[in-house]
Structures are given as structure tokens and as C-alpha cells.
Scaffold this motif. Structure first.
Motif, PDB file in Angstrom:
ATOM      1  N   ALA A 168       0.865  -1.225   0.059  1.00  0.00           N
ATOM      2  CA  ALA A 168       0.094  -0.202  -0.047  1.00  0.00           C
ATOM      3  C   ALA A 168       1.137   1.314   0.214  1.00  0.00           C
ATOM      4  N   LEU A 169       1.948   1.133   0.660  1.00  0.00           N
ATOM      5  CA  LEU A 169       2.797   2.396   0.891  1.00  0.00           C
ATOM      6  C   LEU A 169       3.328   2.602  -0.684  1.00  0.00           C
ATOM      7  N   ILE A 170       3.804   1.563  -1.184  1.00  0.00           N
ATOM      8  CA  ILE A 170       4.499   1.807  -2.629  1.00  0.00           C
ATOM      9  C   ILE A 170       3.550   2.496  -3.557  1.00  0.00           C
ATOM     10  N   LYS A 171       2.456   1.964  -3.330  1.00  0.00           N
ATOM     11  CA  LYS A 171       1.327   2.481  -4.827  1.00  0.00           C
ATOM     12  C   LYS A 171       1.153   3.890  -3.904  1.00  0.00           C
ATOM     13  N   SER A 172       0.814   4.261  -2.692  1.00  0.00           N
ATOM     14  CA  SER A 172       0.689   5.394  -2.429  1.00  0.00           C
ATOM     15  C   SER A 172       1.868   6.579  -2.943  1.00  0.00           C
ATOM     16  N   PHE A 173       2.989   6.144  -2.747  1.00  0.00           N
ATOM     17  CA  PHE A 173       4.132   6.705  -3.261  1.00  0.00           C
ATOM     18  C   PHE A 173       4.136   7.284  -4.626  1.00  0.00           C
TER      19      PHE A 173
END
Length: 188
Positions: A168-173
Motif C-alpha cells: 500500500a505504501l509503494i502504491k501511495s508513493f
């Protein structure tokens, strides 16, 4: 289409596969599994591409071993014409409690040889990094054994939920940017 280079740091080979030091590889492998992506061996690493909402995420697992990660990172940044602000390096961090997340836009290598080599090759310490806490639960003098040790059964139980957070963090980035991502994920 905006392009992002997501680098998971780790060491190649079965011997290192499930070690704490290889959390960068583990996160990208988990991402690829969730999105049914396949890594291909290419120059200086294993690479998979993920297209999502008008963005291209190039996932890179350098095959240069941890201490020479910067060579692969610089090559793929140049080859794919990735802007420095669109790069995210995923690494383990002894100074964070197990499973905790810290995203930063700059900083020191903090004794981490993969980050040190990255800074040397990029000639800057101003790049995005995603540090995954592995804790410092080792006795004096056994840091190397701990870092290159495998996850405990207790850690393994919690790891999948933490890996979901990492994806989720990578996609948010890529979708919301580094500042929003820091606000959403730091300390989680």
C-alpha cells in the motif's frame, strides 16, 4: 506516463532468501505475487514492471549484492530516465522496532552498506527511502548474525500483514507522492 523506480535491497541466493537483511527483496516479491507480476533477469538485477492508474512502477532487485546496490540503481535510473524524486529504496533498519515503517526523503546511510553505496554512486543522500524495522534484538557482537539470520516464527506470523502495508505504501508513493505517503505510513 509517470515512471517510478522501486528498489528492494537484498542479497541474491537461497542462503539469504528469508533473512532480515533481505526485507527489500521480500517486499517486492510479495508485491509481485499480489499483482501477478514476474521478475525477469536483466542487467544488474531482477526487474518487474507494474502499470497502475497511469503510472509505471519498475521494481528492481539488484543482483550486485547489498554492498554494491548503487551500481544497479544508477544504471536503471539512467536507462529508464527516472527522476531522483521518483525513486524509492526499500531497506531493513536495526534502529526501528520490528515491522515499523519510516519513510524519509533524505538522510545518512546509518551504517547500512547498501545505502552507503547508493549515496556514493548517486552522489547525494537526498533520495527517498523506505526503512522497514527489524529491531535490535541481538546481543553485543552478534549484529551480523542477527541481520543475516532468518525471521523468527513470531515475526513470520506478523510479517504478511506488514507486507500488505508495504505494498500500500509503494502504491501511495506513486499515486499520492512522498509527503502524503510519509503522513499516512510513518510510525505505522
Amino acid at each position: 506516463m509517470k515512471k517510478f523506480l522501486i528498489i528492494g535491497l537484498g542479497n541474491i541466493g537461497e542462503k539469504y532468501e528469508n533473512t532480515r537483511h533481505n526485507i527489500g527483496f521480500k517486499i517486492l516479491d510479495y508485491f509481485a505475487k499480489k499483482e501477478t507480476l514476474t521478475f525477469e533477469t536483466q542487467k544488474l538485477g531482477e526487474v518487474a514492471t507494474y502499470k497502475f492508474k497511469g503510472r509505471t512502477f519498475i521494481l528492481l532487485k539488484p543482483n550486485t549484492y547489498m554492498n554494491l546496490s548503487g551500481k544497479a540503481i544508477l544504471y536503471w535510473m539512467t536507462k529508464e530516465k527516472i527522476l531522483l524524486e521518483n525513486m524509492l529504496v526499500i531497506t531493513d533498519d536495526l534502529n526501528l522496532p520490528f515491522g515499523s515503517i519510516r519513510v524519509k526523503t533524505k538522510g545518512s546511510a546509518g551504517g547500512h552498506n547498501g545505502l552507503k553505496d547508493t549515496q556514493d554512486k548517486l552522489n547525494t543522500s537526498n533520495y527517498n527511502r523506505f526503512r522497514f524495522g527489524i529491531s535490535d534484538a541481538f546481543s553485543k557482537g552478534s549484529q551480523v548474525d542477527y541481520v543475516l539470520g532468518e525471521w523468527t516464527p513470531e515475526e513470520d506470523k506478523v510479517l504478511n500483514e506488514r507486507l500488505d502495508q508495504a505494498v500500500a505504501l509503494i502504491k501511495s508513493f506513486g499515486l499520492a507522492g512522498i509527503n502524503t505517503t510519509m503522513n499516512l505510513f510513518n510510525g505505522k
